[in-house]
Design a protein around this motif. Structure first.
Motif, PDB file in Angstrom:
ATOM      1  N   LEU A 115     -36.104  63.409  22.682  1.00 37.61           N
ATOM      2  CA  LEU A 115     -36.574  64.268  23.654  1.00 37.61           C
ATOM      3  C   LEU A 115     -35.663  64.192  24.729  1.00 37.61           C
ATOM      4  O   LEU A 115     -35.274  65.436  25.261  1.00 37.61           O
ATOM      5  N   ALA A 116     -35.141  63.233  25.152  1.00 38.44           N
ATOM      6  CA  ALA A 116     -34.414  62.946  25.976  1.00 38.44           C
ATOM      7  C   ALA A 116     -32.853  63.782  25.859  1.00 38.44           C
ATOM      8  O   ALA A 116     -32.251  64.538  26.669  1.00 38.44           O
ATOM      9  N   ALA A 117     -32.534  63.607  24.468  1.00 40.03           N
ATOM     10  CA  ALA A 117     -31.276  64.616  24.229  1.00 40.03           C
ATOM     11  C   ALA A 117     -31.371  66.133  24.447  1.00 40.03           C
ATOM     12  O   ALA A 117     -30.531  66.839  24.630  1.00 40.03           O
ATOM     13  N   ALA A 118     -32.656  66.552  24.292  1.00 39.12           N
ATOM     14  CA  ALA A 118     -32.920  67.966  24.323  1.00 39.12           C
ATOM     15  C   ALA A 118     -33.230  68.414  25.763  1.00 39.12           C
ATOM     16  O   ALA A 118     -33.189  69.517  26.241  1.00 39.12           O
ATOM     17  N   ARG A 119     -33.607  67.366  26.651  1.00 39.30           N
ATOM     18  CA  ARG A 119     -34.047  67.696  27.971  1.00 39.30           C
ATOM     19  C   ARG A 119     -33.365  67.135  29.024  1.00 39.30           C
ATOM     20  O   ARG A 119     -33.674  67.274  30.141  1.00 39.30           O
ATOM     21  N   ARG A 120     -32.285  66.424  28.943  1.00 39.87           N
ATOM     22  CA  ARG A 120     -31.714  65.484  29.858  1.00 39.87           C
ATOM     23  C   ARG A 120     -30.968  66.675  30.988  1.00 39.87           C
ATOM     24  O   ARG A 120     -30.603  67.624  30.397  1.00 39.87           O
ATOM     25  N   THR A 121     -30.659  66.175  32.244  1.00 39.61           N
ATOM     26  CA  THR A 121     -29.960  66.852  33.119  1.00 39.61           C
ATOM     27  C   THR A 121     -29.031  66.003  33.523  1.00 39.61           C
ATOM     28  O   THR A 121     -28.842  64.634  33.229  1.00 39.61           O
ATOM     29  N   GLU A 122     -28.053  66.500  34.347  1.00 42.45           N
ATOM     30  CA  GLU A 122     -26.877  65.733  34.842  1.00 42.45           C
ATOM     31  C   GLU A 122     -27.083  64.779  35.726  1.00 42.45           C
ATOM     32  O   GLU A 122     -26.570  63.556  35.736  1.00 42.45           O
ATOM     33  N   ALA A 123     -28.277  64.607  36.516  1.00 40.04           N
ATOM     34  CA  ALA A 123     -28.755  63.633  37.182  1.00 40.04           C
ATOM     35  C   ALA A 123     -29.292  62.604  36.058  1.00 40.04           C
ATOM     36  O   ALA A 123     -29.109  61.324  36.467  1.00 40.04           O
ATOM     37  N   ASP A 204     -24.042  58.631  24.624  1.00 42.79           N
ATOM     38  CA  ASP A 204     -23.268  59.670  24.028  1.00 42.79           C
ATOM     39  C   ASP A 204     -23.929  60.868  23.527  1.00 42.79           C
ATOM     40  O   ASP A 204     -23.615  61.878  23.527  1.00 42.79           O
ATOM     41  N   ALA A 205     -24.925  60.132  22.656  1.00 40.12           N
ATOM     42  CA  ALA A 205     -25.736  61.130  21.915  1.00 40.12           C
ATOM     43  C   ALA A 205     -26.648  62.112  22.818  1.00 40.12           C
ATOM     44  O   ALA A 205     -26.778  63.044  22.708  1.00 40.12           O
ATOM     45  N   VAL A 206     -27.152  61.395  23.902  1.00 35.28           N
ATOM     46  CA  VAL A 206     -27.954  62.045  25.103  1.00 35.28           C
ATOM     47  C   VAL A 206     -27.181  62.973  25.445  1.00 35.28           C
ATOM     48  O   VAL A 206     -27.515  64.267  25.659  1.00 35.28           O
ATOM     49  N   ARG A 207     -25.839  62.684  25.902  1.00 35.22           N
ATOM     50  CA  ARG A 207     -25.078  63.783  26.597  1.00 35.22           C
ATOM     51  C   ARG A 207     -24.605  64.648  25.749  1.00 35.22           C
ATOM     52  O   ARG A 207     -24.450  65.865  26.155  1.00 35.22           O
ATOM     53  N   ALA A 208     -24.345  64.479  24.209  1.00 38.61           N
ATOM     54  CA  ALA A 208     -24.142  65.510  23.497  1.00 38.61           C
ATOM     55  C   ALA A 208     -25.107  66.599  23.151  1.00 38.61           C
ATOM     56  O   ALA A 208     -24.990  67.441  22.757  1.00 38.61           O
ATOM     57  N   GLN A 213     -29.117  62.620  16.437  1.00 40.71           N
ATOM     58  CA  GLN A 213     -27.991  61.270  16.634  1.00 40.71           C
ATOM     59  C   GLN A 213     -28.801  60.439  17.550  1.00 40.71           C
ATOM     60  O   GLN A 213     -28.656  59.184  17.380  1.00 40.71           O
ATOM     61  N   ALA A 214     -29.558  60.972  18.635  1.00 43.30           N
ATOM     62  CA  ALA A 214     -29.877  60.145  19.601  1.00 43.30           C
ATOM     63  C   ALA A 214     -31.033  59.069  18.941  1.00 43.30           C
ATOM     64  O   ALA A 214     -31.296  57.867  19.428  1.00 43.30           O
ATOM     65  N   GLY A 215     -32.020  59.742  18.255  1.00 45.59           N
ATOM     66  CA  GLY A 215     -32.888  59.056  17.756  1.00 45.59           C
ATOM     67  C   GLY A 215     -32.210  57.992  16.630  1.00 45.59           C
ATOM     68  O   GLY A 215     -32.788  56.923  16.515  1.00 45.59           O
TER      69      GLY A 215
END
Length: 258
Positions: A115-123, A204-208, A213-215
């Motif tokens: 979920l974080a990989a799909a919803r993360r912000t720059e912050a 790296d996976a969350v940023r991408a 990959q994050a999971g």
């Protein structure tokens, strides 16, 4: 300065230790409030508070007109760190409950990473990077407490990035236990190195923005954590005993959410 735990909490811990030592047996009664007060040198009100807290955690049960009795350890709360220690020692396999914690983390945190990989912000990414830098800095000087604080903060920021309050509510009770178990493993340099590498891969996976990959890398991190526990943690009870309730808390900073 060391902060002393409340008197009732200290007495509750003493009673739990006495149960572990076999002084009070399963389904046997505890001494009366008067006797406990006399023995401990505390007031009956303090004794009553201690017993009430133990009853709330399933350690004892109060039977009106009969007294207070010790419950089987499998009735005790598994979300209390002191009781986690107690059950691990009493049940013989000191790694059984920490392994269960890793299983629970695997179920929750793999999905959280996706979920974080799909919803993360720059912050969110900046927070994770800050925590990872903290891990590296602490590892460089073998500061285990600071390393654990940064490690737990990193996972909290991933959880924040998932933006699901229901999952947050499920995970919050595990945070104190997670602090204790991370102290067990993070005291060892190879474990710290493993953790830094896996956290970098998660970031790296969350940023991408790649949920799969994050999971995957979060699952690999959980597997590595379990392996490290089996290899390096010979006596988890000793580590948890040193960090019993009343000691320092890990409190990663949280951003206000709009």
């Amino acid at each position: 300065m060391t902060v002393r735990p409340p008197l009732a909490s200290g007495l509750a811990d003493t009673i739990v230790n006495d149960i572990i030592a076999g002084r009070y047996l399963t389904n046997a009664p505890l001494p009366s409030e008067t006797d406990l007060a006399t023995e401990s040198g505390l007031s009956r009100l303090t004794v009553r508070e201690a017993v009430k807290s133990l009853a709330a955690k399933g350690v004892v049960r109060v039977e009106q007109g009969r007294g207070t009795f010790v419950n089987p350890s499998d009735s005790w709360s598994v979300l209390d760190p002191v009781l986690l220690l107690a059950r691990s020692n009493r049940d013989g396999d000191r790694l059984a409950l920490p392994r269960m914690l890793i299983e629970a983390r695997r179920v929750v945190e793999v999905a959280v990473a996706e979920l974080a990989a799909a919803r993360r912000t720059e912050a969110d990414l900046a927070d994770m990077e800050h925590a990872l830098r903290g891990m590296r800095s602490a590892a460089a000087v073998a500061d285990v407490a600071a390393f654990v604080a940064a490690d737990i903060a990193f996972h909290q920021y991933v959880l924040d990035a998932a933006r699901n309050s229901f999952i947050t509510s499920l995970f919050d009770p595990l945070s104190r236990i997670l602090q204790l178990t991370r102290h067990q493993t993070s005291a060892h340099e190879p474990v710290r190195e493993h953790a830094i590498g896996h956290h970098q891969q998660i970031l790296d996976a969350v940023r991408a923005g790649d949920p799969a990959q994050a999971g995957r890398v979060m699952r690999e991190h959980m597997t590595q954590t379990e392996q490290d526990m089996d290899i390096y943690v010979l006596d988890p009870g000793a580590a948890m005993l040193a960090l019993r309730a009343g000691d320092s808390e890990v409190a990663p900073r949280r951003r206000a959410r709009g």
